[in-house]
Design a protein around this motif. Structure first.
Motif, short mmCIF file in Angstrom:
data_model
loop_
_atom_site.label_atom_id
_atom_site.label_comp_id
_atom_site.label_asym_id
_atom_site.label_seq_id
_atom_site.Cartn_x
_atom_site.Cartn_y
_atom_site.Cartn_z
N GLN A 211 0.81 -1.23 0.00
CA GLN A 211 0.00 0.00 0.00
C GLN A 211 0.84 1.27 0.00
O GLN A 211 1.88 1.34 0.64
CB GLN A 211 -0.96 0.00 1.20
CG GLN A 211 -2.06 1.06 1.15
CD GLN A 211 -2.93 0.97 -0.09
OE1 GLN A 211 -2.57 1.49 -1.15
NE2 GLN A 211 -4.06 0.30 -0.01
N THR A 212 0.40 2.26 -0.76
CA THR A 212 1.01 3.59 -0.80
C THR A 212 -0.13 4.61 -0.95
O THR A 212 -1.29 4.23 -0.93
CB THR A 212 1.95 3.75 -2.03
OG1 THR A 212 1.17 3.55 -3.22
CG2 THR A 212 3.09 2.75 -2.00
N GLY A 213 0.21 5.87 -1.11
CA GLY A 213 -0.80 6.87 -1.49
C GLY A 213 -1.28 7.77 -0.38
O GLY A 213 -0.90 7.63 0.78
N PRO A 214 -2.14 8.72 -0.74
CA PRO A 214 -2.58 9.75 0.20
C PRO A 214 -3.32 9.20 1.43
O PRO A 214 -3.14 9.74 2.54
CB PRO A 214 -3.51 10.65 -0.63
CG PRO A 214 -3.70 9.98 -1.94
CD PRO A 214 -2.63 8.97 -2.10
N ASP A 219 -2.50 12.12 3.96
CA ASP A 219 -2.22 13.39 3.28
C ASP A 219 -3.55 14.12 3.07
O ASP A 219 -4.21 14.00 2.03
CB ASP A 219 -1.53 13.06 1.94
CG ASP A 219 -1.32 14.29 1.07
OD1 ASP A 219 -1.82 15.38 1.39
OD2 ASP A 219 -0.64 14.13 0.03
N THR A 222 -4.34 16.40 -0.10
CA THR A 222 -4.65 15.69 -1.35
C THR A 222 -6.02 15.03 -1.29
O THR A 222 -6.79 15.08 -2.24
CB THR A 222 -3.56 14.63 -1.64
OG1 THR A 222 -2.30 15.30 -1.76
CG2 THR A 222 -3.84 13.87 -2.93
N HIS A 226 -9.01 15.73 -3.83
CA HIS A 226 -9.61 14.65 -4.63
C HIS A 226 -11.13 14.62 -4.45
O HIS A 226 -11.87 14.45 -5.42
CB HIS A 226 -9.00 13.30 -4.22
CG HIS A 226 -7.67 13.05 -4.87
ND1 HIS A 226 -6.86 11.99 -4.52
CD2 HIS A 226 -6.99 13.72 -5.84
CE1 HIS A 226 -5.76 12.02 -5.25
NE2 HIS A 226 -5.81 13.06 -6.05
N TYR A 239 -14.69 6.94 -2.42
CA TYR A 239 -13.38 7.51 -2.05
C TYR A 239 -13.23 7.57 -0.53
O TYR A 239 -12.23 7.13 0.04
CB TYR A 239 -13.19 8.88 -2.69
CG TYR A 239 -11.77 9.41 -2.56
CD1 TYR A 239 -11.30 9.94 -1.35
CD2 TYR A 239 -10.89 9.35 -3.64
CE1 TYR A 239 -10.00 10.40 -1.23
CE2 TYR A 239 -9.58 9.80 -3.52
CZ TYR A 239 -9.14 10.34 -2.32
OH TYR A 239 -7.84 10.78 -2.20
N LEU A 242 -13.18 3.90 1.17
CA LEU A 242 -11.95 3.13 0.96
C LEU A 242 -10.74 3.82 1.60
O LEU A 242 -9.82 3.15 2.07
CB LEU A 242 -11.74 2.83 -0.52
CG LEU A 242 -12.71 1.75 -1.04
CD1 LEU A 242 -12.69 1.64 -2.55
CD2 LEU A 242 -12.40 0.38 -0.41
N THR A 243 -10.76 5.16 1.64
CA THR A 243 -9.71 5.89 2.36
C THR A 243 -9.76 5.52 3.84
O THR A 243 -8.74 5.22 4.47
CB THR A 243 -9.89 7.41 2.17
OG1 THR A 243 -9.64 7.71 0.79
CG2 THR A 243 -8.93 8.21 3.03
N ASP A 244 -10.97 5.51 4.38
CA ASP A 244 -11.17 5.15 5.77
C ASP A 244 -10.72 3.71 6.03
O ASP A 244 -10.07 3.42 7.05
CB ASP A 244 -12.66 5.30 6.11
CG ASP A 244 -12.91 5.33 7.60
OD1 ASP A 244 -12.16 6.04 8.29
OD2 ASP A 244 -13.81 4.62 8.07
N ILE A 246 -8.45 2.00 4.35
CA ILE A 246 -6.98 1.96 4.32
C ILE A 246 -6.43 2.49 5.65
O ILE A 246 -5.50 1.93 6.22
CB ILE A 246 -6.43 2.80 3.14
CG1 ILE A 246 -6.77 2.13 1.80
CG2 ILE A 246 -4.91 3.01 3.27
CD1 ILE A 246 -6.46 2.97 0.56
#
Lengths: 255, 255
Positions: A211-214, A219, A222, A226, A239, A242-244, A246
């Protein structure tokens, strides 16, 4: 030679038939479907029938039909004590009529009508009730070049559920990527190498490590940008969720 | 020979450095990072520095640093009228100090510290303000073997957003697949060929055409069984939301 009769004419049935044609250990001696039209293109390669009473004697009957007709079709088979296997990810082996030697041969892969299938990339999950049927089904799967795994009904159900996440849901994320790029005059093609690399990465590395990313970096700037950029409320919801997810996995604070 | 100085020591900076080392058209003449320790492993291959005032004259300065320091670092550069490019997907080209010839060189790919990168699979999005800089940056990208595309800031922002969906969010779906299989004693390994095939499929087919599964078929029985099988409320939420998204895309009734 192991004799097989296939029942059903969908993608799984058709790909199995084509693959068995190249096998030196398995012979498809008959192909059944309720509607004969679907089988006609193959009538010069195999005996076809739409009459259950015309079914021949075979070592294995493979029921590659819709989940909801597996039980009924297995009851209608006019014989007993023969090895009958369905190919579904979610139907119990006990849904098959108990007059048969019941089994499951579940190919864990996505099949499209036109795409060619290399069975070396199709793990086959095998479940049998009687011990004797297992080696026979394993031999059948091996003859296709498939890796095999003995999997009980609970494990198979969970694999099928996970397959929905990594295949159907992932494909829908590709679809959203397609929508938002083409909607802005950018090209979805630009994302194709990334899509492939993302899938390749987890062949050798756990998804956790990959895993990587904002979201993972938390972040916020970003993430906010988005969410603003997304036009459809449902894309924003996906968005956020799935951010939550992660951030839960990687122990970050919530949005 | 095009002379390049890299600023930053993260994954993008490191992979660019390694790739340029094999290029016959580009020479990295200096590598800057605030903290010199990160660069020491490369000190026998390139001149390293942590002093902005020691920066040499070069054709291009590549700022492969965190989004939030791009503007500040570009202001601190003790020269003007030189070509300065950042590598971010989401930062505007105008965030660079206007004393420079401003540009963006955005590699649209996932970079891991250890995984080897083949730049043939890394599309590079190029944005320049002055026309003259464009062919030079294109030559640099081509020398890595990368496909290139002229992309404006809006398109780049949308590609970066879409990349979060097809990379970070997709990887999180793999993670959930990992959690639910291993939690039931099934093997995530069994899903790896499916993960790869799902990504391969959309290389030649639209994600719309590639979709299959219970959500698309509106197979309520399987959807209900899957929701029951999921233990974590958030996994249920994700299942519902993505099922709904697929059904919106394919014109099915809602759950």
């Amino acid at each position: 030679m192991i004799s097989v009769i296939i029942l059903g004419a969908g993608n799984v049935a058709t790909h199995l038939f084509k693959a068995f044609k190249t096998s030196s250990e398995v012979s498809v001696i008959q192909w059944y479907n309720r509607n004969l039209d679907a089988l006609r293109p193959f009538s010069n390669q195999v005996e076809i029938t739409n009459d259950l009473n015309a079914l021949k004697d075979a070592d294995i009957y493979i029921l590659a039909v819709s989940d909801d007709v597996i039980g009924e079709l297995s009851s209608k088979l006019p014989f007993e004590n023969k090895l009958v296997a369905h190919t579904s990810g979610s139907v119990s082996v006990y849904d098959l009529d108990k007059k048969h030697k019941r089994a499951v041969l579940y190919p864990l892969q996505t099949f499209s009508k036109d795409a060619k299938v290399d069975f070396a990339n199709v793990p086959i999950c095998i479940e049998t009730i009687d011990k004797k049927s297992y080696p026979l089904l394993k031999q059948v799967a091996k003859s296709l070049g498939s890796p095999t795994k003995r999997v009980n009904s609970d494990q198979r159900r969970v694999l099928h559920l996970a397959a929905v996440f990594v295949n159907n849901f992932t494909n829908q994320l590709y679809r959203i990527g397609h929508e938002i790029t083409e909607g802005e005059g950018a090209e979805f093609d630009m994302l194709k190498p990334l899509i492939l690399e993302t899938a390749k990465k987890v062949q050798d590395m756990s998804p956790f490590m990959a895993q990587t990313g904002p979201a993972k970096r938390n972040d916020k700037k970003t993430i906010k940008a988005h969410l603003k950029l997304l036009e459809k409320p449902q894309h924003q919801e996906i968005y956020k969720l799935l951010t939550d997810s992660i951030q839960n996995t990687h122990g970050r604070k919530k949005l």
